[in-house]
Design an enzyme around this catalytic site. Structure first.
Site, mmCIF file in Angstrom:
data_model
loop_
_atom_site.group_PDB
_atom_site.id
_atom_site.type_symbol
_atom_site.label_atom_id
_atom_site.label_comp_id
_atom_site.label_asym_id
_atom_site.label_seq_id
_atom_site.Cartn_x
_atom_site.Cartn_y
_atom_site.Cartn_z
ATOM 1 N N SER A 104 -9.363 -24.868 31.507
ATOM 2 C CA SER A 104 -8.162 -24.194 32.009
ATOM 3 C C SER A 104 -8.188 -22.699 31.678
ATOM 4 C CB SER A 104 -6.923 -24.891 31.457
ATOM 5 O OG SER A 104 -5.753 -24.441 32.102
ATOM 6 N N ASP A 142 -4.040 -30.466 41.558
ATOM 7 C CA ASP A 142 -3.925 -29.272 40.730
ATOM 8 C C ASP A 142 -3.792 -28.058 41.639
ATOM 9 O OD1 ASP A 142 -4.283 -27.139 38.974
ATOM 10 O OD2 ASP A 142 -6.089 -27.935 38.042
ATOM 11 N N HIS A 170 -4.232 -31.581 36.490
ATOM 12 C CA HIS A 170 -4.641 -30.570 35.523
ATOM 13 C C HIS A 170 -4.396 -31.109 34.104
ATOM 14 C CE1 HIS A 170 -5.498 -26.290 34.676
ATOM 15 N NE2 HIS A 170 -4.788 -26.506 33.580
#
Length: 316
Positions: free
Chosen positions: A159, A253, A283
């Site tokens: 991320s 996501d 996510h």
């Protein structure tokens, strides 16, 4: 606003159970809470999901010194370690959350699964430290790992950490300590907010388009970053001479479009890149690797990809 996607069918029961468990500790509205409260409940959630260390993995917490600041790092060793490479891990958390503890078990399992020593960097967070603070700490970590271990480095970022990892690759290429490969897990790379996944998955579970915009703004302090690849790799105009790159995106996501876009730019510049979409996953799914079969299978693929890049192989 109704979601653009019917997630009740797209996401399986195991993954929904994981999503519900995350939300029970860290609800969607937490993004609107004060930062310290946000961090407290995020850290509590991380402890609840912590799976411990695999047998044979030992961890050592130390620090590196750079430009007058001390940066905490944690080193994971496995018995009979494979010395062909070392992993530099950069955690997620939107540049606001996360530390050495929040992703500790993931690092330990990467070490165990690949055989490589892994190093996690506790980079500075926003809003206390905006601008290039996270990048600067990670760059110091990259050079420190290179000097200390003298082995090829595989960057693994998740991320926000994947954003930092990609920026490191862009800003260290052609140097002797540049990474030998990078694994980017549901990365935030700076694609514009009109990309297909941003609208299609604007109301996705665990990360919304509103969340993405918030994290980008808080990291930069609201300042324009222009074409500075220290912030976002897709802001660069040059995608040549980057390390072999494997990207894992989550289907559900808002950031899903950024992986294949980045991979395509690397390939067009003559490099090696592969973007893998993990179906039916949101996510942040790595925390669900022990609850949901799809997440566990993806983590196994991540470990295999990391091991391959560390051995200098390209099986894609």
């Amino acid at each position: 606003m109704r979601p653009a996607v019917d997630y009740s069918n797209l996401i399986d029961r195991e993954t929904w159970a994981f999503i519900d468990r995350v939300n029970s500790f860290y609800p969607p509205e937490a993004i609107d809470w004060p930062i310290e409260k946000n961090r407290t409940i995020y850290n509590g959630m991380s402890r609840e999901f912590h799976a411990g260390h695999p047998a044979g993995v030992a961890a050592e917490t130390t620090a590196l010194e750079a430009d007058g600041r001390s940066i905490p790092v944690r080193i994971y060793h496995r018995e009979a370690a494979d010395e062909r490479a070392v992993i530099l891990y950069l955690h997620g958390g939107g540049f606001v959350l996360g530390d050495l503890e929040s992703h500790d078990d993931i690092c330990a399992e990467l070490c165990a699964g690949t055989g490589f020593t892994a190093v996690s960097i506790d980079y500075r967070l926003a809003p206390e430290h905006t601008g290039t603070a996270a990048f600067d700490d990670a760059m110091a970590g990259l050079q420190w790992v290179s000097e200390r271990f003298g082995r090829p480095i595989v960057l693994v970022g998740e991320s926000a950490g994947a954003s930092v990892a990609a920026s490191l690759s862009h800003n260290s290429r052609r140097k002797h300590w540049a990474p030998g490969g990078q694994i980017l897990i549901y990365p935030s790379l700076g694609g514009d907010l009109t990309k297909p996944s941003m609208s299609r998955h604007a109301e996705a579970p665990l990360l919304s388009a509103k969340d993405v915009a918030f994290y980008r703004t808080i990291r930069t302090g609201g300042q324009e970053t222009g074409s500075d690849p220290r912030f976002e790799a897709l802001a660069d105009s040059d995608f040549s001479d980057l390390p072999p790159t494997v990207i894992f995106t989550a289907e559900c996501d808002p950031l899903a479009s950024e992986g294949p876009l980045y991979a395509g730019l690397i390939e067009a510049a003559g490099g090696k890149a592969c973007s893998i979409e993990e179906k039916g996953l949101p996510h942040g799914y790595l925390r669900g690797r022990r609850m949901a079969r799809r997440a566990g299978e993806s983590f196994a693929r991540i470990i295999s990809a990391t091991a391959a890049l560390g051995r200098g192989e390209w099986p894609y």
